[in-house]
Motif scaffolding. Structure first.
Motif, short mmCIF file in Angstrom:
data_model
loop_
_atom_site.label_atom_id
_atom_site.label_comp_id
_atom_site.label_asym_id
_atom_site.label_seq_id
_atom_site.Cartn_x
_atom_site.Cartn_y
_atom_site.Cartn_z
N TRP A 103 0.82 -1.21 0.00
CA TRP A 103 0.00 0.00 0.00
C TRP A 103 0.86 1.26 0.00
CZ3 TRP A 103 -0.44 4.37 2.76
CH2 TRP A 103 -1.55 5.18 2.47
N TRP A 104 1.88 1.29 0.86
CA TRP A 104 2.73 2.47 0.92
C TRP A 104 3.51 2.67 -0.38
CZ3 TRP A 104 2.11 6.54 3.55
CH2 TRP A 104 1.59 6.50 4.85
N ALA A 105 3.93 1.57 -1.01
CA ALA A 105 4.62 1.69 -2.29
C ALA A 105 3.70 2.36 -3.31
CB ALA A 105 5.06 0.31 -2.78
N SER A 106 2.44 1.95 -3.33
CA SER A 106 1.47 2.54 -4.25
C SER A 106 1.21 4.01 -3.92
CB SER A 106 0.16 1.74 -4.21
OG SER A 106 -0.82 2.33 -5.02
N CYS A 107 1.13 4.31 -2.62
CA CYS A 107 0.86 5.69 -2.19
C CYS A 107 1.99 6.63 -2.62
CB CYS A 107 0.69 5.73 -0.67
SG CYS A 107 0.34 7.37 0.00
N LEU A 108 3.23 6.24 -2.35
CA LEU A 108 4.37 7.07 -2.73
C LEU A 108 4.50 7.18 -4.24
CD1 LEU A 108 7.10 5.98 -0.16
CD2 LEU A 108 5.66 8.03 -0.11
N ASP A 109 4.20 6.09 -4.94
CA ASP A 109 4.31 6.09 -6.39
C ASP A 109 3.41 7.15 -7.01
OD1 ASP A 109 5.69 4.52 -8.55
OD2 ASP A 109 3.63 4.28 -9.25
N GLY A 122 8.96 -2.64 5.79
CA GLY A 122 9.41 -1.84 4.66
C GLY A 122 10.01 -0.52 5.09
N ILE A 123 11.18 -0.20 4.57
CA ILE A 123 11.83 1.08 4.80
C ILE A 123 11.85 1.82 3.46
CG2 ILE A 123 13.96 2.25 5.50
CD1 ILE A 123 14.56 -0.24 7.22
N PHE A 124 11.07 2.88 3.38
CA PHE A 124 10.89 3.61 2.13
C PHE A 124 11.67 4.91 2.12
CE2 PHE A 124 7.09 0.96 2.25
CZ PHE A 124 6.91 0.59 0.92
N GLY A 125 12.15 5.28 0.95
CA GLY A 125 12.81 6.56 0.78
C GLY A 125 12.61 7.10 -0.62
N LEU A 126 12.33 8.39 -0.71
CA LEU A 126 12.14 9.07 -1.99
C LEU A 126 12.87 10.40 -1.92
CD1 LEU A 126 10.74 9.72 -4.73
CD2 LEU A 126 8.72 10.39 -3.42
#
Length: 359
Positions: free
Chosen positions: A154-160, A263-267
């Motif tokens: 879900w977070w991958a989709s949100c950030l995308d 998951g550790i996300f960074g953009l």
């Protein structure tokens, strides 16, 4: 644009035609220790502001989101700390996709609150828990807690979906400690807008960059990476652990064991558009903490107790922080039922039994 209406248009696009209220608490910038350690000789400090959102319908809180925005010499860093729902959405009303609401709130922060003179980083840590901000909400049978894997996707989709807010993207990465590269890729969108990679955004050089971890890893509040850095300090190894060793040892920590997916996300990118705001009210960190604790100390286990706790929160919020939002989304959607509740728990940080003050 008036500050009071900055999120109205964004949220109206993803909300059904109902009368919602959005509470937005923004704090003054406050000095803090550097987000990323450089050296003891560097006496400079960073500053941060907190944004706390609550979305309400018919007098009952539905969604909460907490975000920190850090200002340093090198970067502006937006850290998504926590997101949670109560599950008390009326069954007789058109349903709301809370994920889209979170995405629009993040979009608004990027669009209105980030300076344009330095690179922007968006970071978060995703691990599913039953409740984060609304005490007792896990007892509500209509609150469907996402699994670890569902939450990471879900977070991958949100950030995308935030790509359009950036003029350029330098890095976009997902790290799942303990998972293979192929496994990590399976959590990313099938038709991505962002140039996703497996790894992290914290190192400028190659994977074998000899720079020690403490000089690259940001020290976010309530974050397992920070707890591991503090552990290394206690062991007097913080000046010796490399990038590769940091990630190897991190995956053995409690938060990343027992078969969980974390998951550790960074953009990282640049933003070159901004709309000026008028009437940009803010409060102190202490005032924000006290208001936030109203939700942390309330009772959201039943509809009646949630209504009482929601009213208690609303009665303490300054009038300028209360925004009326009328949804315009009319796309037909399938109404949820008790047997198939809407998935509406989103989370981005570990829960603590006691509220900690910000450094």
């Amino acid at each position: 644009m008036l500050a009071e209406s900055r999120f109205v248009d964004l949220l109206a696009q993803v909300l059904p035609p109902l009368e919602f209220k959005l509470y937005h608490l923004k704090t003054h910038l406050k000095k803090c220790r550097k987000l990323v350690f450089t050296s003891k000789s560097d006496k400079s400090v960073d500053a941060y502001a907190t944004h706390f959102f609550v979305l309400s319908l018919d007098g009952i809180d539905l969604l909460g989101l907490e975000v920190y925005i850090y200002e340093s010499r090198e970067y502006t860093t937006m850290f998504v700390s926590k997101a949670d729902t109560t599950g008390h959405y009326p069954s007789d009303k058109p349903p709301t996709q809370m994920g889209k609401v979170v995405q629009q709130l993040l979009r608004g922060l990027i669009r209105y609150y980030l300076p344009l003179d330095k690179p922007v980083r968006v970071c978060l840590f995703a691990k599913a828990e039953r409740q984060y901000l609304f005490l007792g909400s896990a007892k509500n049978p209509l609150k469907h807690v996402l699994s670890d894997a569902q939450l990471v996707k879900w977070w991958a989709s949100c950030l995308d979906g935030l790509k359009s807010e950036f003029s350029s993207i330098k890095k976009c990465a997902l790290q799942i400690p303990g998972a293979s590269e192929a496994a990590v890729k399976s959590y990313l969108p099938s038709n991505p807008q962002l140039p996703w990679t497996v790894g992290d955004i914290f190192w400028e050089g190659a994977p074998d960059d000899p720079t020690i971890a403490v000089k690259r890893i940001p020290r976010f509040p309530d974050d397992p990476k920070l707890r591991f850095l503090e552990f290394l300090v206690a062991e007097k190894r913080v000046k010796k652990v490399s990038r590769a060793q940091f990630w190897i040892e991190l995956q053995s920590r409690q938060e990343f064991r027992l078969g969980t997916t974390v998951g550790i996300f960074g953009l990282e990118g640049t933003v070159d558009k901004h709309e000026s705001l008028e009437g940009n009210h803010s409060i102190t960190q202490k005032e924000a903490r006290l208001l936030r604790e109203v939700t942390l100390e309330g009772d959201y286990s039943t509809k009646s107790s949630a209504e009482y706790s929601s009213n208690e929160f609303a009665s303490r919020v300054p009038s300028y922080a209360e925004i009326d939002v009328k949804g315009t989304l009319t796309t037909p959607v399938v109404k949820r039922t008790v047997e198939t509740p809407q998935v509406n728990v989103l989370s981005a940080g570990l829960v603590r039994k006691k509220q900690k003050t910000q450094r």
